[in-house]
Motif scaffolding. Structure first.
Motif, PDB file in Angstrom:
ATOM      1  N   ARG A 362      69.676 -12.330  21.294  1.00 37.24           N
ATOM      2  CA  ARG A 362      69.019 -12.749  20.049  1.00 37.24           C
ATOM      3  C   ARG A 362      68.759 -11.538  19.157  1.00 37.24           C
ATOM      4  O   ARG A 362      68.971 -11.582  17.944  1.00 37.24           O
ATOM      5  CB  ARG A 362      67.697 -13.474  20.359  1.00 37.24           C
ATOM      6  CG  ARG A 362      67.870 -14.979  20.607  1.00 37.24           C
ATOM      7  CD  ARG A 362      66.521 -15.702  20.602  1.00 37.24           C
ATOM      8  NE  ARG A 362      65.690 -15.345  21.752  1.00 37.24           N
ATOM      9  CZ  ARG A 362      65.794 -15.908  22.956  1.00 37.24           C
ATOM     10  NH1 ARG A 362      66.686 -16.874  23.172  1.00 37.24           N
ATOM     11  NH2 ARG A 362      65.009 -15.528  23.952  1.00 37.24           N
ATOM     12  N   ILE A 363      68.355 -10.435  19.779  1.00 37.58           N
ATOM     13  CA  ILE A 363      68.111  -9.212  18.998  1.00 37.58           C
ATOM     14  C   ILE A 363      69.437  -8.725  18.398  1.00 37.58           C
ATOM     15  O   ILE A 363      69.523  -8.361  17.224  1.00 37.58           O
ATOM     16  CB  ILE A 363      67.498  -8.123  19.898  1.00 37.58           C
ATOM     17  CG1 ILE A 363      66.120  -8.591  20.402  1.00 37.58           C
ATOM     18  CG2 ILE A 363      67.394  -6.798  19.143  1.00 37.58           C
ATOM     19  CD1 ILE A 363      65.565  -7.764  21.538  1.00 37.58           C
ATOM     20  N   ALA A 364      70.489  -8.764  19.233  1.00 39.07           N
ATOM     21  CA  ALA A 364      71.799  -8.310  18.761  1.00 39.07           C
ATOM     22  C   ALA A 364      72.251  -9.128  17.554  1.00 39.07           C
ATOM     23  O   ALA A 364      72.733  -8.576  16.554  1.00 39.07           O
ATOM     24  CB  ALA A 364      72.819  -8.411  19.898  1.00 39.07           C
ATOM     25  N   ARG A 369      73.627  -9.733  11.900  1.00 41.08           N
ATOM     26  CA  ARG A 369      73.511 -10.496  10.649  1.00 41.08           C
ATOM     27  C   ARG A 369      73.321  -9.563   9.472  1.00 41.08           C
ATOM     28  O   ARG A 369      73.686  -9.865   8.354  1.00 41.08           O
ATOM     29  CB  ARG A 369      72.311 -11.452  10.725  1.00 41.08           C
ATOM     30  CG  ARG A 369      72.669 -12.873  11.148  1.00 41.08           C
ATOM     31  CD  ARG A 369      71.539 -13.857  10.821  1.00 41.08           C
ATOM     32  NE  ARG A 369      70.306 -13.576  11.550  1.00 41.08           N
ATOM     33  CZ  ARG A 369      70.061 -13.961  12.815  1.00 41.08           C
ATOM     34  NH1 ARG A 369      70.989 -14.645  13.485  1.00 41.08           N
ATOM     35  NH2 ARG A 369      68.931 -13.664  13.408  1.00 41.08           N
ATOM     36  N   ARG A 370      72.721  -8.401   9.741  1.00 41.43           N
ATOM     37  CA  ARG A 370      72.497  -7.443   8.660  1.00 41.43           C
ATOM     38  C   ARG A 370      73.517  -6.307   8.680  1.00 41.43           C
ATOM     39  O   ARG A 370      73.298  -5.231   8.141  1.00 41.43           O
ATOM     40  CB  ARG A 370      71.063  -6.917   8.739  1.00 41.43           C
ATOM     41  CG  ARG A 370      70.059  -8.045   8.426  1.00 41.43           C
ATOM     42  CD  ARG A 370      68.646  -7.551   8.292  1.00 41.43           C
ATOM     43  NE  ARG A 370      68.116  -7.017   9.546  1.00 41.43           N
ATOM     44  CZ  ARG A 370      67.961  -5.714   9.778  1.00 41.43           C
ATOM     45  NH1 ARG A 370      68.258  -4.832   8.860  1.00 41.43           N
ATOM     46  NH2 ARG A 370      67.496  -5.314  10.933  1.00 41.43           N
ATOM     47  N   ALA A 421      64.383  -7.814  12.682  1.00 38.78           N
ATOM     48  CA  ALA A 421      64.581  -8.484  11.393  1.00 38.78           C
ATOM     49  C   ALA A 421      64.595  -7.496  10.229  1.00 38.78           C
ATOM     50  O   ALA A 421      65.077  -7.821   9.149  1.00 38.78           O
ATOM     51  CB  ALA A 421      63.478  -9.520  11.168  1.00 38.78           C
ATOM     52  N   THR A 422      64.086  -6.287  10.460  1.00 40.76           N
ATOM     53  CA  THR A 422      63.968  -5.349   9.334  1.00 40.76           C
ATOM     54  C   THR A 422      64.494  -3.944   9.628  1.00 40.76           C
ATOM     55  O   THR A 422      64.800  -3.200   8.701  1.00 40.76           O
ATOM     56  CB  THR A 422      62.487  -5.199   8.910  1.00 40.76           C
ATOM     57  OG1 THR A 422      61.732  -4.785  10.047  1.00 40.76           O
ATOM     58  CG2 THR A 422      61.945  -6.505   8.369  1.00 40.76           C
TER      59      THR A 422
END
Length: 437
Positions: A362-364, A369-370, A421-422
């Motif tokens: 999930r972290i990957a 995605r970014r 996420a950031t």
RNA sequence: GUGGUCGUAGCUCAGCUGGUAGAGCACCGGGUUGUGGUCCCGGGGGUCGCGGGUUCAAGUCCCGUCGAUCACCCCA
């Protein structure tokens, strides 16, 4: 088992190659060249139509061919450069193209010659050409070195010098001198660096019917070299006059002076270079890489006024081609290039236990995605091993899932809290970095 | 395509006048029940490019072949 002359690169070298190709492509496009890809094969008579009978062309043949000895007419061969296929393409599609047509083409070519360092049987060329209908303005001849200069400036390679000559200068000079077989003179003078002036003079007398004085004049012309316009005066001082010679000098002067303005030190008029391909009719280019001169030119091209025609419409062109495989092969061979990592990965997500894989994935996903290249550790080995996995590959970051997550820069050892996420890596670490070693 | 030189572990190389393979580095494991790069201990790995020949015996000699490289040819 390797096959002689068909080089294959390892992943780190391939990363370098692709970044080099990216620079080449983007520079070509900055000058307005459109991309084109032509098929790998051409009819044999197309390949040989311009007198290149000495070319070692690879032929295409079906295993189940009925009678290999028959039907030589429609025999196909692999192209040995990108200019001849391009000329064919232009004539074939001339009604659909807009002229002047600027195109680049980055493709493999094949030549059945004996391989050596920097000389292959299958290699990559990056070629630009401009073709026009009827006549092609000369200023395009001055653009070629500028494009190549910009490409080289964007790459971590030694300085290069583009050597320029003009066949009209040589042919006009020889003719003005009274020598008729200018092609033969050109071929002989081209060997100057290899066999020396005495042998060239002797050969000129013997094979081109030159007198001693004529041979001496040819050598005097060949000696001329300058990075500014002074070569023209030195040629005129030799006292030969011919309309073609004057035309050639004027053209060569434009190339040298344009380059002197936009890219000082890049171009040198070198009146002894000829270039092998005999379809060139005016400007000719070749390029020497500092420290690699003995391996020959890494870029070459020229003006061709008679390569393509449809009916009585001509399509003159000018182009230049970077020998990408030669350039890279030489630099790889001398360990002159380095890349910061051997894989695209920027971040490895550590895996505490196999049943935590979903969490790491999930972290990957969040990082990917970014646009951050991320992989999850292959096994839930000890963290030391997982860090080592990254280190061996030059991957700069290892991410540790937890409460909270932390990310470690394994070069500095610094480890900080982070949110998938950031969090953003420094821009330089986003992709592998290629540099001179 | 013609001719020369070279070819021992992933890498760099050792192996005397022929007696059936070794080092360093790298790699793997352990010391270090889990955040690497040092150190210590241990381990795996080579049809001596490949094929044939000479010999009681060939990494070592001969021939061929493949590959690398150099010169010629040609050229990126």
């Amino acid at each position: 088992m390797p096959i002689s002359g068909f080089p294959e690169w390892l992943p780190p070298q391939r990363i370098i190659e692709q970044q080099v190709l990216d620079k080449i492509r983007s520079t070509f496009e900055l000058y307005g060249y459109s991309s084109l890809e032509t098929r790998a094969v051409e009819p044999l008579d197309t390949l040989l139509s311009k007198g290149e009978t000495s070319k070692e062309v690879y032929l295409l043949r079906r295993l189940q061919e009925d009678d290999p000895s028959a039907k030589q007419d429609d025999q196909l061969g692999l192209h040995f450069d990108l200019t001849v296929p391009f000329a064919r393409f232009v004539t074939e599609n001339n009604g659909k193209l807009q002229f002047p047509f600027k195109r680049y083409q980055i493709q493999k070519v094949w030549r059945g010659e004996r391989p050596q360092e920097g000389r292959y049987r299958e290699f990559l060329q990056a070629d630009i050409d401009v073709v026009n209908r009827d006549t092609l303005p000369f200023h395009f001849d001055t653009e070629m070195p500028l494009v190549i200069g910009d490409v080289f400036k964007s790459l971590p390679i030694p300085d290069a010098t583009i050597l320029v000559n003009n066949r009209k200068v040589c042919e006009g000079f020889y003719r003005g001198l009274g020598l008729e077989d200018t092609a033969q003179v050109l071929r002989t003078v081209d060997k100057l660096d290899k066999i020396g002036p005495e042998k060239v003079a002797a050969a000129l007398v013997e094979t081109a019917g030159a007198t001693d004085a004529q041979a001496a004049a040819c050598l005097a012309l060949a000696e001329i070299s300058s990075t500014d316009g002074s070569f023209a005066d030195r040629v005129r001082a030799l006292g030969v006059s011919d309309p073609l010679l004057d035309e050639g000098l004027g053209e060569l002067l434009q190339v040298v002076e344009t380059a002197a303005e936009h890219a000082p030190g890049l171009v040198r008029a070198e009146l002894k270079i000829a270039r092998g391909l005999d379809y060139y009719t005016g400007t000719v280019y070749e390029t020497m890489l500092q420290g690699y001169e003995r391996f020959g030119s890494i870029t070459s091209g020229g003006r061709y006024d008679n390569l393509a025609s449809v009916g009585n419409t001509r399509f003159p062109g000018v182009g230049i081609s970077i020998g990408v495989s030669r350039l890279l092969g030489l630099l790889f061979g001398h360990d002159a290039l380095a890349v910061s990592r051997s894989v695209p990965t920027c971040v490895v997500i550590a895996l505490a236990a196999e049943d935590k894989r979903a969490e790491s994935e999930r972290i990957a996903s969040a990082l990917r995605r970014r646009g951050i290249a991320t992989e999850v550790a292959p096994t839930a080995a000890k963290f030391g091993k997982q860090i080592q996995y990254a280190d061996r590959r030059g991957i700069p970051f290892v991410w540790f899932p937890g409460e909270p997550d932390t990310v470690k820069d394994i070069r500095s050892g610094e480890q900080v809290e982070a949110d998938a996420a950031t969090w953003q890596p420094p821009a330089v670490d986003l992709h592998p970095n290629v540099s001179a070693r």
